[in-house]
Motif scaffolding. Structure first.
Motif, mmCIF file in Angstrom:
data_model
loop_
_atom_site.group_PDB
_atom_site.id
_atom_site.type_symbol
_atom_site.label_atom_id
_atom_site.label_comp_id
_atom_site.label_asym_id
_atom_site.label_seq_id
_atom_site.Cartn_x
_atom_site.Cartn_y
_atom_site.Cartn_z
ATOM 1 N N GLY A 184 -6.814 -10.174 -4.536
ATOM 2 C CA GLY A 184 -6.932 -8.896 -4.263
ATOM 3 C C GLY A 184 -7.633 -8.592 -3.033
ATOM 4 O O GLY A 184 -7.812 -9.386 -2.140
ATOM 5 N N PRO A 185 -8.111 -7.283 -2.807
ATOM 6 C CA PRO A 185 -8.758 -6.959 -1.689
ATOM 7 C C PRO A 185 -9.754 -7.508 -1.410
ATOM 8 O O PRO A 185 -10.211 -7.636 -0.039
ATOM 9 N N ARG A 186 -10.675 -7.887 -2.094
ATOM 10 C CA ARG A 186 -11.873 -8.659 -1.845
ATOM 11 C C ARG A 186 -11.586 -9.784 -1.334
ATOM 12 O O ARG A 186 -12.317 -10.321 -0.166
ATOM 13 N N LEU A 187 -10.812 -10.702 -1.946
ATOM 14 C CA LEU A 187 -10.180 -11.744 -1.298
ATOM 15 C C LEU A 187 -9.793 -11.761 0.091
ATOM 16 O O LEU A 187 -10.136 -12.408 1.002
ATOM 17 N N LEU A 188 -8.900 -10.810 0.253
ATOM 18 C CA LEU A 188 -8.432 -10.732 1.489
ATOM 19 C C LEU A 188 -9.571 -10.215 2.743
ATOM 20 O O LEU A 188 -9.498 -10.821 3.705
ATOM 21 N N GLY A 224 -5.870 10.060 -6.243
ATOM 22 C CA GLY A 224 -6.597 8.937 -7.191
ATOM 23 C C GLY A 224 -7.653 8.368 -6.391
ATOM 24 O O GLY A 224 -7.743 8.657 -5.297
ATOM 25 N N LEU A 225 -8.137 7.257 -6.899
ATOM 26 C CA LEU A 225 -9.346 6.785 -6.516
ATOM 27 C C LEU A 225 -8.888 5.280 -6.322
ATOM 28 O O LEU A 225 -9.993 4.150 -6.034
ATOM 29 N N GLU A 226 -7.808 4.644 -6.139
ATOM 30 C CA GLU A 226 -7.513 3.281 -5.832
ATOM 31 C C GLU A 226 -8.035 2.758 -4.436
ATOM 32 O O GLU A 226 -8.065 3.492 -3.698
ATOM 33 N N GLN A 227 -8.603 1.494 -4.579
ATOM 34 C CA GLN A 227 -9.136 1.007 -3.266
ATOM 35 C C GLN A 227 -8.143 0.579 -2.250
ATOM 36 O O GLN A 227 -6.873 0.500 -2.340
ATOM 37 N N ALA A 271 0.732 -1.298 -0.021
ATOM 38 C CA ALA A 271 0.197 -0.072 0.140
ATOM 39 C C ALA A 271 0.882 1.136 -0.055
ATOM 40 O O ALA A 271 2.034 1.101 0.347
ATOM 41 N N THR A 272 0.400 2.391 -0.614
ATOM 42 C CA THR A 272 1.170 3.562 -0.454
ATOM 43 C C THR A 272 0.789 4.326 0.856
ATOM 44 O O THR A 272 -0.096 3.699 1.819
ATOM 45 N N LEU A 273 1.365 5.455 1.172
ATOM 46 C CA LEU A 273 1.248 6.141 2.523
ATOM 47 C C LEU A 273 -0.049 6.611 2.691
ATOM 48 O O LEU A 273 -0.773 6.495 3.784
ATOM 49 N N ASP A 274 -1.069 6.806 1.504
ATOM 50 C CA ASP A 274 -2.341 7.140 1.813
ATOM 51 C C ASP A 274 -3.318 6.107 1.571
ATOM 52 O O ASP A 274 -4.546 6.232 1.221
ATOM 53 N N GLY A 275 -2.593 4.972 1.651
ATOM 54 C CA GLY A 275 -3.724 3.591 1.678
ATOM 55 C C GLY A 275 -4.078 2.879 0.481
ATOM 56 O O GLY A 275 -4.741 2.107 0.249
ATOM 57 N N ALA A 276 -3.612 3.490 -0.827
ATOM 58 C CA ALA A 276 -3.957 2.993 -1.998
ATOM 59 C C ALA A 276 -3.467 1.493 -2.280
ATOM 60 O O ALA A 276 -2.051 1.367 -1.901
ATOM 61 N N ALA A 277 -4.180 0.437 -2.524
ATOM 62 C CA ALA A 277 -3.402 -0.836 -2.899
ATOM 63 C C ALA A 277 -2.981 -1.160 -3.942
ATOM 64 O O ALA A 277 -2.576 -2.143 -4.385
ATOM 65 N N GLY A 302 -1.066 1.392 -7.798
ATOM 66 C CA GLY A 302 -0.708 2.619 -8.461
ATOM 67 C C GLY A 302 -1.841 3.315 -9.254
ATOM 68 O O GLY A 302 -3.136 2.491 -9.215
ATOM 69 N N ASN A 303 -2.047 4.388 -9.723
ATOM 70 C CA ASN A 303 -2.960 5.013 -10.431
ATOM 71 C C ASN A 303 -3.356 4.404 -11.792
ATOM 72 O O ASN A 303 -4.099 4.749 -12.590
ATOM 73 N N ASP A 304 -2.414 3.342 -12.105
ATOM 74 C CA ASP A 304 -2.708 2.545 -13.159
ATOM 75 C C ASP A 304 -3.442 1.353 -13.051
ATOM 76 O O ASP A 304 -3.721 0.557 -13.659
ATOM 77 N N GLY A 305 -3.790 0.987 -11.611
ATOM 78 C CA GLY A 305 -4.450 -0.066 -11.238
ATOM 79 C C GLY A 305 -3.734 -1.151 -10.928
ATOM 80 O O GLY A 305 -4.447 -2.025 -10.555
ATOM 81 N N ARG A 306 -2.528 -1.117 -10.896
ATOM 82 C CA ARG A 306 -1.785 -2.424 -10.951
ATOM 83 C C ARG A 306 -0.572 -2.235 -9.565
ATOM 84 O O ARG A 306 -0.224 -1.157 -9.376
#
Length: 257
Positions: A194-198, A221-224, A44-50, A52-56
């Protein structure tokens, strides 16, 4: 790349805070206990994104994260991943374990590759995993009866009769899946999301450990987040914290583990 231990409340004697860690010290700090164990590994990034902004997730990985990612795969019997994540991230068959761990696995009667277990409620095998290269690990499909006879037959034709695990009726029964993997001699399970399986794994009270890498990046951005969907509410306690060039590598454990 200096890798330095900040906290060790998990493996007495493996290393002390302030120590610079070599490969053998890292292996001791991440060793599986001698019993069935499910650990997850997420970044995760410092702001909690799982991602990058490319979705990977690959776009936020750091060298230190890559070292631990490889080590955790080397130590595992099987990598558990959601089919959607496998498709988005371009999952391929697992590579052989690195040299020292390959020799140790052989001595312990374990396979040269960790298996890859893909969770799919619809019974779909990700295209990049449909064929097995000579130097790649095996693929299992974890699915359920609701996938339907046609999808199950197609998956069995693709992977082999004994490599499709039907666990559950209307949805994948994760406790049954974990039991089935352990029953196949694969008790050291590494969940890569991914996040849903976790979230589903945690909600089912199957999560023994979370390995979380926090990279020194504020993504916006808007990553989960690393876990979304099912409400889990599982408390974890800190075990190990390692720092390398701003990347924090953490082990969080089930209380009482």
């Amino acid at each position: 790349m200096a890798v330095r231990l900040l906290l060790n409340d998990t493996v007495p004697g493996a290393a002390s805070p302030g120590d610079v860690l070599d490969a053998s010290a890292l292996e001791r700090l991440y060793a599986y206990p001698d019993r069935p164990w499910l650990r997850a590994n997420m970044v995760a990034t410092l702001d909690g994104a799982a991602a990058g902004n490319d979705g990977r997730t690959g776009s936020i990985n750091t060298p230190a994260d890559q070292v631990v990612y490889t080590l955790l795969r080397d130590l595992a019997d099987v990598v558990l991943v959601g089919a959607g994540t496998a498709r988005v991230e371009g999952y391929r068959h697992t590579r052989p374990r690195t040299r020292d761990l390959l020799a140790r696995a052989a001595a312990e009667g374990r396979a040269a590759h960790p298996e890859l277990a893909v969770v799919s409620g619809t019974g779909q095998v990700p295209p990049l995993l449909a064929d097995r290269p000579e130097d790649g690990g095996g693929v299992l499909l974890v699915t359920c009866e609701a996938a339907g006879a046609e999808a199950l037959d197609r998956a069995r034709h693709t992977l082999g009769e004994d490599r499709v695990l039907v666990c559950g009726g209307q949805g994948v029964d994760l406790p049954a899946a974990v039991a089935a993997l352990s029953g196949r001699g694969l008790p050291r399970i590494l969940c890569e999301g991914g996040p849903r399986l976790l979230a589903d794994v945690a909600a089912a009270d199957l999560l023994d450990e979370l390995c979380l890498t926090v990279v020194p990046l504020l993504a916006g951005g808007l990553e989960q987040r690393i876990a979304v969907g099912t409400v889990a509410d599982r408390a974890l306690v800190p075990g190990v914290v390692i720092e390398s060039e701003g990347t924090l590598l953490q082990r969080w454990l089930r209380s009482g583990s």
